[in-house]
Design an enzyme around this catalytic site. Structure first.
Site, PDB file in Angstrom:
ATOM      1  N   THR A   1       0.908  -1.612   0.524  1.00  0.00           N
ATOM      2  CA  THR A   1      -0.369   0.283  -0.193  1.00  0.00           C
ATOM      3  C   THR A   1       0.952   1.620   0.192  1.00  0.00           C
ATOM      4  OG1 THR A   1      -1.439  -0.894   1.118  1.00  0.00           O
ATOM      5  CG2 THR A   1      -2.710   1.093   0.428  1.00  0.00           C
TER       6      THR A   1
ATOM      7  N   GLY B   1      -8.963  -5.981   0.799  1.00  0.00           N
ATOM      8  CA  GLY B   1      -8.590  -5.204   2.549  1.00  0.00           C
ATOM      9  C   GLY B   1      -8.736  -4.002   2.684  1.00  0.00           C
ATOM     10  N   ASP B   2      -7.848  -2.815   3.231  1.00  0.00           N
ATOM     11  CA  ASP B   2      -8.976  -1.934   4.538  1.00  0.00           C
ATOM     12  C   ASP B   2      -8.893  -0.592   2.538  1.00  0.00           C
ATOM     13  OD1 ASP B   2      -6.164  -2.318   4.175  1.00  0.00           O
ATOM     14  OD2 ASP B   2      -6.360  -0.099   4.881  1.00  0.00           O
TER      15      ASP B   2
ATOM     16  N   ARG C   1     -10.244 -10.549  -2.820  1.00  0.00           N
ATOM     17  CA  ARG C   1     -10.221 -10.279  -1.560  1.00  0.00           C
ATOM     18  C   ARG C   1      -9.383  -8.925  -2.190  1.00  0.00           C
ATOM     19  NH1 ARG C   1      -5.476  -7.123   0.778  1.00  0.00           N
ATOM     20  NH2 ARG C   1      -5.858  -7.361   3.150  1.00  0.00           N
TER      21      ARG C   1
ATOM     22  N   THR D   1      -2.105   1.972   6.566  1.00  0.00           N
ATOM     23  CA  THR D   1      -1.454   0.687   5.857  1.00  0.00           C
ATOM     24  C   THR D   1      -0.543   0.109   6.408  1.00  0.00           C
ATOM     25  OG1 THR D   1       0.471   0.336   4.740  1.00  0.00           O
ATOM     26  CG2 THR D   1       0.854   2.653   6.179  1.00  0.00           C
ATOM     27  N   GLY D   2      -0.698  -1.475   6.320  1.00  0.00           N
ATOM     28  CA  GLY D   2      -0.472  -2.567   6.681  1.00  0.00           C
ATOM     29  C   GLY D   2      -1.371  -3.286   6.363  1.00  0.00           C
ATOM     30  N   HIS D   3      -1.779  -4.555   7.902  1.00  0.00           N
ATOM     31  CA  HIS D   3      -2.196  -6.477   7.739  1.00  0.00           C
ATOM     32  C   HIS D   3      -3.638  -5.328   8.055  1.00  0.00           C
ATOM     33  CE1 HIS D   3      -4.722  -9.849   9.074  1.00  0.00           C
ATOM     34  NE2 HIS D   3      -3.630  -9.851   8.205  1.00  0.00           N
ATOM     35  N   GLY D   4      -4.398  -5.139   6.471  1.00  0.00           N
ATOM     36  CA  GLY D   4      -5.810  -4.504   5.461  1.00  0.00           C
ATOM     37  C   GLY D   4      -6.747  -5.494   6.097  1.00  0.00           C
TER      38      GLY D   4
END
Lengths: 325, 325
Positions: free
Chosen positions: A181, A211-212, A209, A232-235
């Site tokens: 991201t 994500g965020d 899929r 940003t990061g683990h969605g």
């Protein structure tokens, strides 16, 4: 808010994850280039925060070292599916696309959803159909993919890793196959805020899929009454805590951009053991950035000064003007 | 929270819009049936809030009078694309699908995304691919569509109305072609909360358009620390204010479920002239429901009493047990 005392400000991120040594230089160069492009619009042209974040994210998408547009990672089927969102804080207008294929700049398509439809979000084939109607040319998948991303996908295929193994979430922050991201937040001279986020997602994600990143309130949110956030990061963790909206709620309770960024990311760690990063700007130009991953490339431009960093508690100063400008 | 003093409670909505006289009876029957199905799980079987909201929304999806599953409206291309989300408040786990076609119960697929993948959201073809892998049988579009929805689509085709004209948003609350969304919130005897929302969207929406319903924090959100919310109404407005999350933030500031519901919907009206409705339950069973559209079918079951209504300030009492039970 409509006064001329606001200092135009832009803050960029190039993804929060365990960025390997081999990508440190390219990541730092990438976020500085984006900060320059956005700041030029805010200051040189007296332009809007909305145009500035779009231009900045376009630069990041075009950078093959970063996971968005060109440089996107491959899903489990070896395909590229991209997500993006853009939002402005005066009327809360937003545009987002998810699961879009074969286009170079998803952020431009997201802007068109915002400007030229009655909707906020288009996904999958519908997003590509809209791109065709808008005259956006299709590019072959091969033009969006790097050799490094193909290797990451082959690594997944060979070792049958799970998506959780591949993400830079939680315990395994040393994994370098996550990627992640890009995003930008800005406030312009009129006090209008904007945010933009774009991603190729995570290696070996399931087909379809999302994500965020393209989800309003999760990957990005802004409001002229408060400020702007890109995450940003683990969605999946970011979605569960609606991270971008949460940062702004903390600011509405009186916190600074920096304190709000830290509080929301700490909450995500405590509640879900989820790691990530955010960049924030308030409606009066107060900057915040924070990450709970090993590294996050970030850059800011304000008062003629460009700062950047990639390791925790690191602030370096770059050149705001390139040789060419 | 894990004590046995919580009174199991479920609240249902069948969509907030200008429900015409011809659908009043069917809408009220539909939400009562769903409340009974969910309450039976909470009380009769001592089951979880999560199972209760899923069962309730499945009943609503199977009801052709309501715009979700069977009874979904047609997009601009005359196709059915459905969205759904389910979430539980203990670990903030969630599953969502968007733009999925040819399945009878999108809420069941959303639950499978939550239970059987590392992801929160699957869209478009990827969602259908996952449905096939899960052994969910495909149904022809014709089995999901009612004659009334075909007429609404033909009306659009004949008169070249815009999506804004067709939605029950803002000034045109008397339009009866909007249709809208179903949802449920519940708290179980263990103090666990859950929410679920499902929709066919709005007539003549663009291909690939996703509204608020499957978006975490917009169409639904819950947290054991506070409560659960499901929303309905003008999807694009709901997204811009992240309505479900906003209601819970108001409750976190000390408001009752009802006061929080009213405050968030009033804010959406003031900021965006957007109309909608919400159902809410707190983690101790405090019920809230409110709508700024002309009508919203709702029902609640608690302490052995079933209440329902469809017009403003109307509370009727129904039978909690049907002849069959």
């Amino acid at each position: 808010m409509n006064c001329s005392t606001i200092t135009p400000t832009i803050v960029i991120h190039g993804g929060a994850w365990a960025i390997p040594e081999s990508l440190l230089e390219a990541s730092c160069v990438g976020v500085q280039n984006a900060a320059r492009a956005g700041y030029q619009i805010l200051v040189g042209e007296g332009g809007s925060a909305l145009d500035a974040v779009q231009a900045a994210v376009r630069v990041l998408e075009d950078d093959p070292a970063l996971d968005a547009g060109t440089g996107s990672v491959l899903n489990v089927a070896g395909d590229v599916e991209m997500d993006a969102i853009i939002m402005e804080g005066q009327h809360l207008k937003a545009g987002a696309v998810a699961g879009v294929k074969n286009i170079r700049n998803p952020i431009n398509l997201a802007r068109m959803v915002m400007d030229k439809t009655d909707h906020v979000m288009l996904v999958g084939e519908g997003a590509n159909l809209f791109a065709s109607k808008m005259g956006i040319s299709q590019v072959p998948k091969e033009e969006l993919v790097t050799q490094e991303n193909i290797k990451a996908w082959e690594h997944y295929q060979n070792f049958k890793l799970t998506v959780e193994d591949l993400s830079s979430n939680g315990a395994d922050n040393n994994n370098t196959y996550g990627h992640d991201t890009v995003g930008a937040v800005a406030v312009d001279i009129h006090g209008n805020v904007a945010c933009a986020t774009s991603t190729g997602g995570i290696t070996a994600k399931m087909v379809g899929r999302v994500g965020d990143s393209p989800i309003i309130g999760c990957g990005a949110y802004c409001d002229n009454a408060v400020g702007a956030v890109s995450t940003t990061g683990h969605g999946e963790s970011i979605m569960k805590v609606t991270l971008a909206r949460d940062v702004l709620y903390n600011m509405q309770q009186g916190m600074s951009s920096q304190a709000a960024a830290e509080k929301s990311l700490d909450y995500m760690t405590e509640r879900l053991a989820g790691a990530g990063g955010v960049v924030v700007v308030s409606n009066h130009g107060d900057i915040g950035y924070h990450f709970t991953t090993e590294r996050m490339a970030w850059a800011s431009a304000k008062d003629g000064i460009l700062n950047y960093g990639i390791n925790p508690k690191e602030t370096l100063t770059g050149k705001l003007l390139t040789e060419a400008s």
